[in-house]
Design a protein around this motif. Structure first.
Motif, PDB file in Angstrom:
ATOM      1  N   LEU A 290       0.779  -1.233   0.000  1.00 32.89           N
ATOM      2  CA  LEU A 290       0.000   0.000   0.000  1.00 32.89           C
ATOM      3  C   LEU A 290       0.812   1.285   0.000  1.00 32.89           C
ATOM      4  O   LEU A 290       0.308   2.330  -0.417  1.00 32.89           O
ATOM      5  N   LEU A 291       2.065   1.241   0.454  1.00 31.75           N
ATOM      6  CA  LEU A 291       2.789   2.494   0.660  1.00 31.75           C
ATOM      7  C   LEU A 291       3.071   3.229  -0.645  1.00 31.75           C
ATOM      8  O   LEU A 291       3.155   4.464  -0.662  1.00 31.75           O
ATOM      9  N   HIS A 292       3.194   2.481  -1.763  1.00 30.58           N
ATOM     10  CA  HIS A 292       3.472   3.148  -3.040  1.00 30.58           C
ATOM     11  C   HIS A 292       2.309   4.024  -3.506  1.00 30.58           C
ATOM     12  O   HIS A 292       2.464   4.832  -4.429  1.00 30.58           O
ATOM     13  N   CYS A 293       1.133   3.872  -2.870  1.00 32.33           N
ATOM     14  CA  CYS A 293      -0.026   4.705  -3.220  1.00 32.33           C
ATOM     15  C   CYS A 293       0.105   6.125  -2.683  1.00 32.33           C
ATOM     16  O   CYS A 293      -0.657   7.017  -3.098  1.00 32.33           O
ATOM     17  N   PHE A 294       1.032   6.346  -1.758  1.00 33.25           N
ATOM     18  CA  PHE A 294       1.197   7.656  -1.138  1.00 33.25           C
ATOM     19  C   PHE A 294       2.446   8.347  -1.686  1.00 33.25           C
ATOM     20  O   PHE A 294       3.445   7.689  -1.988  1.00 33.25           O
ATOM     21  N   PRO A 295       2.405   9.683  -1.820  1.00 29.18           N
ATOM     22  CA  PRO A 295       3.540  10.410  -2.403  1.00 29.18           C
ATOM     23  C   PRO A 295       4.723  10.543  -1.452  1.00 29.18           C
ATOM     24  O   PRO A 295       4.615  10.289  -0.250  1.00 29.18           O
ATOM     25  N   GLU A 296       5.830  10.974  -2.021  1.00 24.46           N
ATOM     26  CA  GLU A 296       7.057  11.233  -1.278  1.00 24.46           C
ATOM     27  C   GLU A 296       6.891  12.491  -0.429  1.00 24.46           C
ATOM     28  O   GLU A 296       5.962  13.280  -0.613  1.00 24.46           O
ATOM     29  N   SER A 297       7.807  12.680   0.540  1.00 26.15           N
ATOM     30  CA  SER A 297       7.798  13.879   1.383  1.00 26.15           C
ATOM     31  C   SER A 297       7.944  15.139   0.520  1.00 26.15           C
ATOM     32  O   SER A 297       8.903  15.253  -0.258  1.00 26.15           O
ATOM     33  N   PRO A 298       7.012  16.105   0.628  1.00 24.39           N
ATOM     34  CA  PRO A 298       7.118  17.341  -0.150  1.00 24.39           C
ATOM     35  C   PRO A 298       8.399  18.124   0.137  1.00 24.39           C
ATOM     36  O   PRO A 298       8.978  18.725  -0.771  1.00 24.39           O
ATOM     37  N   ARG A 299       8.846  18.120   1.372  1.00 26.49           N
ATOM     38  CA  ARG A 299      10.070  18.854   1.719  1.00 26.49           C
ATOM     39  C   ARG A 299      11.280  18.226   1.039  1.00 26.49           C
ATOM     40  O   ARG A 299      12.187  18.923   0.578  1.00 26.49           O
ATOM     41  N   TYR A 300      11.301  16.913   0.979  1.00 31.20           N
ATOM     42  CA  TYR A 300      12.392  16.225   0.281  1.00 31.20           C
ATOM     43  C   TYR A 300      12.371  16.561  -1.212  1.00 31.20           C
ATOM     44  O   TYR A 300      13.408  16.844  -1.814  1.00 31.20           O
ATOM     45  N   LEU A 301      11.163  16.540  -1.812  1.00 28.86           N
ATOM     46  CA  LEU A 301      11.039  16.801  -3.241  1.00 28.86           C
ATOM     47  C   LEU A 301      11.475  18.222  -3.593  1.00 28.86           C
ATOM     48  O   LEU A 301      12.185  18.441  -4.580  1.00 28.86           O
ATOM     49  N   LEU A 302      11.076  19.202  -2.785  1.00 27.16           N
ATOM     50  CA  LEU A 302      11.373  20.593  -3.119  1.00 27.16           C
ATOM     51  C   LEU A 302      12.787  20.995  -2.721  1.00 27.16           C
ATOM     52  O   LEU A 302      13.554  21.525  -3.529  1.00 27.16           O
ATOM     53  N   ILE A 303      13.148  20.738  -1.460  1.00 30.33           N
ATOM     54  CA  ILE A 303      14.419  21.257  -0.948  1.00 30.33           C
ATOM     55  C   ILE A 303      15.607  20.467  -1.462  1.00 30.33           C
ATOM     56  O   ILE A 303      16.645  21.031  -1.816  1.00 30.33           O
ATOM     57  N   GLU A 304      15.479  19.150  -1.543  1.00 28.39           N
ATOM     58  CA  GLU A 304      16.620  18.323  -1.938  1.00 28.39           C
ATOM     59  C   GLU A 304      16.613  17.960  -3.422  1.00 28.39           C
ATOM     60  O   GLU A 304      17.665  17.770  -4.024  1.00 28.39           O
ATOM     61  N   ARG A 305      15.408  17.849  -4.016  1.00 28.13           N
ATOM     62  CA  ARG A 305      15.324  17.464  -5.425  1.00 28.13           C
ATOM     63  C   ARG A 305      14.900  18.629  -6.318  1.00 28.13           C
ATOM     64  O   ARG A 305      14.851  18.475  -7.547  1.00 28.13           O
ATOM     65  N   ASN A 306      14.551  19.763  -5.723  1.00 33.37           N
ATOM     66  CA  ASN A 306      14.138  20.962  -6.457  1.00 33.37           C
ATOM     67  C   ASN A 306      12.963  20.678  -7.393  1.00 33.37           C
ATOM     68  O   ASN A 306      12.842  21.267  -8.472  1.00 33.37           O
ATOM     69  N   ASP A 307      12.095  19.780  -6.976  1.00 35.87           N
ATOM     70  CA  ASP A 307      10.912  19.401  -7.762  1.00 35.87           C
ATOM     71  C   ASP A 307       9.692  20.128  -7.202  1.00 35.87           C
ATOM     72  O   ASP A 307       8.942  19.587  -6.382  1.00 35.87           O
ATOM     73  N   VAL A 308       9.485  21.364  -7.667  1.00 30.82           N
ATOM     74  CA  VAL A 308       8.390  22.196  -7.152  1.00 30.82           C
ATOM     75  C   VAL A 308       7.046  21.594  -7.526  1.00 30.82           C
ATOM     76  O   VAL A 308       6.106  21.561  -6.712  1.00 30.82           O
ATOM     77  N   CYS A 309       6.935  21.092  -8.746  1.00 32.76           N
ATOM     78  CA  CYS A 309       5.673  20.510  -9.208  1.00 32.76           C
ATOM     79  C   CYS A 309       5.300  19.280  -8.383  1.00 32.76           C
ATOM     80  O   CYS A 309       4.166  19.131  -7.929  1.00 32.76           O
TER      81      CYS A 309
END
Length: 490
Positions: free
Chosen positions: A223-242
Motif C-alpha cells: 500500500l505504501l506506493h499509493c502515497f507520495p514522497e515527502s514534499p520537503r524532500y522533493l522541493l528542498i533536496e530534489r528541487n521538484d516544485v511541481c
C-alpha cells in the motif's frame, strides 16, 4: 487532519514502528522455549547440552543482536533517504522483514539456532532504518499544528507491538515447557546437575511468533506506493516544485498550498550555500552544537533509562518480585495494556501541553519508580506486600516511558534541525539509541546477578539527570516552524 495524512501515518506506524515494539518484547515469553531449542540442537550436534552460563550468554546474544542490527541500520539512514527518499526507503526496507521472518520461521524445522540469531539481527537492521525514517517522513509531511500528534502515533504502535507480543506469549497460545530432572533424563541435559527445559510438542509455535512480523510488513509493501514522497524532500533536496505541490495537495486535501511552498522555498534559499552535511560535519558545526548535544542526551537517555531491561526481562523481574509463575504472563499483558493507554494519553495531549512537560514528567516518573523497585526488592522478604509495590513501579516505568520518552526524542530530532542537518542528526541519535539498547540488553542479566536490586539505581540516576538537562536546555517547539526553532536555539 485529512484522510491521506491519517492513513499514511497509520500505515507506516503499523508496518514499521509496531514491528520494533513487537521484536523488543517477543523474545521475553518464549525465552525458556528458545533456550530449550538451543540446548537440544547443541546436544544433537555435539553430544552434550550447554552449561547454564554459555546458554545464558547465547540467549543474551539473541536478545541483544537485535540492537546491533539496529545500530547498523541507523548508520545507513542518511545514504538511504538521500538516494531513495523517505517513502522509498520505507518500502524497500520491508524486504528485510520478509527475509528475517523466513529465517526465524523455519529455524526449528531445520534445527538451526544460527537462523534465529541471524533473523533477529536482520529485524534489528529493519528497525534501525525505520525508527529514524518514520518520524522523519511524518515530521516532514505534517503541518506544524499536527506535527506533535502525528509524530507520537508511531510510539503508540510501538506499545501495541509490545502488547501483541505479550498476548501471543500467554501459556494458552505458546504452550508450556516440561522440566525433567537429570536423574530422569540421559539425553541432552544429562550433564546438568539441575533440572533443565526439554522441548515438547506444545513448543512448536514459538518460531511462528517470531516470524509473524511478515504480515504487517507485507501490507505496508502493498500500500505504501499509493502515497507520495515527502514534499520537503522533493522541493528542498530534489528541487521538484511541481512534485512537492502535488504531494502537499494530496496530503493536506486543499489546492491552496502556496503558503507552505513559500515557507519551504525560504528554507531552501537559506540552505542554498549548504549541502547535506555528514555526521562528522554535524559534530564539528558549532552553530548547532546545543541541538546536537540535546539529541545525544535524549536518545541515549531513552535507552539508558532502563526501559529495555524492563521489556526484555519483564518475566524475570516479576519472578524476583515474588509473583507466582503461573500469574506472570497475565501480569505482563496487563502492563502492555497500560503502555497503550499511556501512549494514547501522550499522543492526544502533546499539542496542548507541549513536548517539554511530557518528556520531563516521563523521565521523572521512570526515575522515581526505578528507585521504588530497588526498595521493594530489598524489603519484600520482611514486608510481603512490597512485591505489589515492585509491580506498581514496573507499571509506572512503562507508563512514564510511553507517555513521553518513547516518541518525543524522535520528534525532537526532526524539529531541532533544518533539512540539511536532519539526516545526519538522525544517524547520530539513532546510533546512540541502538548502541545503548545493545549495552543494556546484553549487560543487564549479568548486572542483575552481580548487584541484585541495586542495578535499578543506575537507571534512576540516568532518568533524573536527563530530565534536568531537558528542563534547563531544550526549549518548547510546539507550533513553531523548523526555521523558527533554529532561531530560538541560536
Amino acid at each position: 487532519l485529512t484522510f491521506p495524512l491519517l492513513s499514511v501515518t497509520l500505515l507506516v506506524s503499523f508496518g514499521s514502528s509496531m514491528l520494533y515494539g513487537y521484536n523488543l518484547a517477543v523474545v521475553n515469553s518464549p525465552a525458556v522455549h528458545i533456550k530449550a531449542f538451543y540446548n537440544t540442537t547443541w546436544a544433537q550436534r555435539y553430544g552434550h547440552g550447554l552449561a547454564p552460563v554459555p546458554l545464558t550468554l547465547l540467549y543474551s546474544l539473541t536478545v541483544s543482536i537485535f540492537a546491533l542490527g539496529g545500530l547498523v541500520g541507523s548508520l545507513l539512514v542518511g545514504a538511504l533517504v538521500d538516494r531513495y527518499g523517505r517513502n522509498g526507503t520505507l518500502s524497500r526496507s520491508t524486504f528485510l522483514v520478509l527475509l528475517a521472518g523466513g529465517l526465524m520461521g523455519f529455524s526449528r524445522k531445520l534445527g538451526s539456532l544460527e537462523m534465529v540469531i541471524i533473523g533477529r539481527s536482520i529485524t534489528g537492521l529493519h528497525s534501525g532504518i525505520c525508527l529514524s525514517v518514520v518520524p522523519l517522513y511524518l515530521g516532514e509531511i505534517a503541518p506544524k499544528n499536527l506535527r506533535g500528534f502525528l509524530g507520537l502515533v508511531p510510539s503508540i504502535f510501538i506499545c501495541l507491538g509490545v502488547f501483541f507480543a505479550q498476548v501471543l506469549g500467554l501459556p494458552e497460545l505458546l504452550g508450556k515447557v516440561s522440566t525433567i530432572a537429570q536423574t530422569m533424563h540421559t539425553g541432552p541435559c544429562s550433564t546438568f546437575p539441575v533440572t533443565c527445559p526439554v522441548l515438547t510438542p506444545q513448543d512448536r509455535f514459538w518460531p511462528l511468533f517470531l516470524s509473524i512480523v511478515v504480515i504487517p510488513a507485507s501490507l505496508q509493501l502493498l500500500l505504501l506506493h499509493c502515497f507520495p514522497e515527502s514534499p520537503r524532500y522533493l522541493l528542498i533536496e530534489r528541487n521538484d516544485v511541481c512534485g512537492a505541490t502535488k504531494a502537499l495537495r494530496w496530503f493536506l486535501g486543499t489546492p491552496d498550498v502556496q503558503d507552505v511552498i513559500e515557507e519551504m522555498k525560504k528554507e531552501q534559499q537559506s540552505l542554498s550555500s549548504v549541502k547535506m552535511v555528514s555526521v562528522w560535519q554535524l559534530l564539528q558545526d558549532h552553530s548547532v552544537r546545543w541541538q546536537t548535544l540535546s539529541v545525544v542526551v535524549v536518545n541515549a537517555g531513552m535507552q539508558l533509562s532502563g526501559i529495555d531491561a524492563i521489556w526484555f526481562y519483564t518475566n524475570t523481574i516479576f519472578e524476583n518480585a515474588g509473583i507466582p509463575v503461573s500469574q506472570i504472563p497475565y501480569t505482563t499483558v496487563g502492563t502492555g495494556a497500560i503502555e497503550v493507554v499511556s501512549g494514547l494519553i501522550g499522543c492526544f495531549t502533546i499539542e496542548k501541553l507541549g513536548r517539554r512537560p511530557l518528556i520531563i514528567t516521563g523521565f521523572c516518573t521512570m526515575g522515581i519508580c526505578s528507585a521504588g523497585i530497588t526498595v521493594s526488592l530489598l524489603l519484600q522478604i520482611t514486608v510481603p506486600w512490597m512485591r505489589y509495590v515492585a509491580v506498581t513501579c514496573v507499571i509506572g516505568i512503562i507508563a512514564g516511558f510511553c507517555m513521553g520518552p518513547a516518541g518525543v526524542p524522535f520528534l525532537m530530532t526532526a524539529e531541532l534541525f533544518t533539512q540539511s542537518h536532519r539526516p545526519a542528526a538522525y544517524i547520530v541519535g539513532g546510533s546512540l539509541n541502538w548502541l545503548c539498547n545493545f549495552t543494556v540488553g546484553f549487560i543487564f542479566p549479568f548486572l542483575q546477578m552481580s548487584t541484585s536490586a541495586f542495578c535499578y539505581l543506575v537507571f534512576c540516576g540516568v532518568c533524573l539527570m536527563v530530565a534536568l538537562y531537558i528542563y534547563l536546555i531544550i526549549p518548547e517547539t510546539k507550533n513553531k516552524t523548523f526555521m523558527e526553532i533554529s532561531h530560538v536555539f541560536a
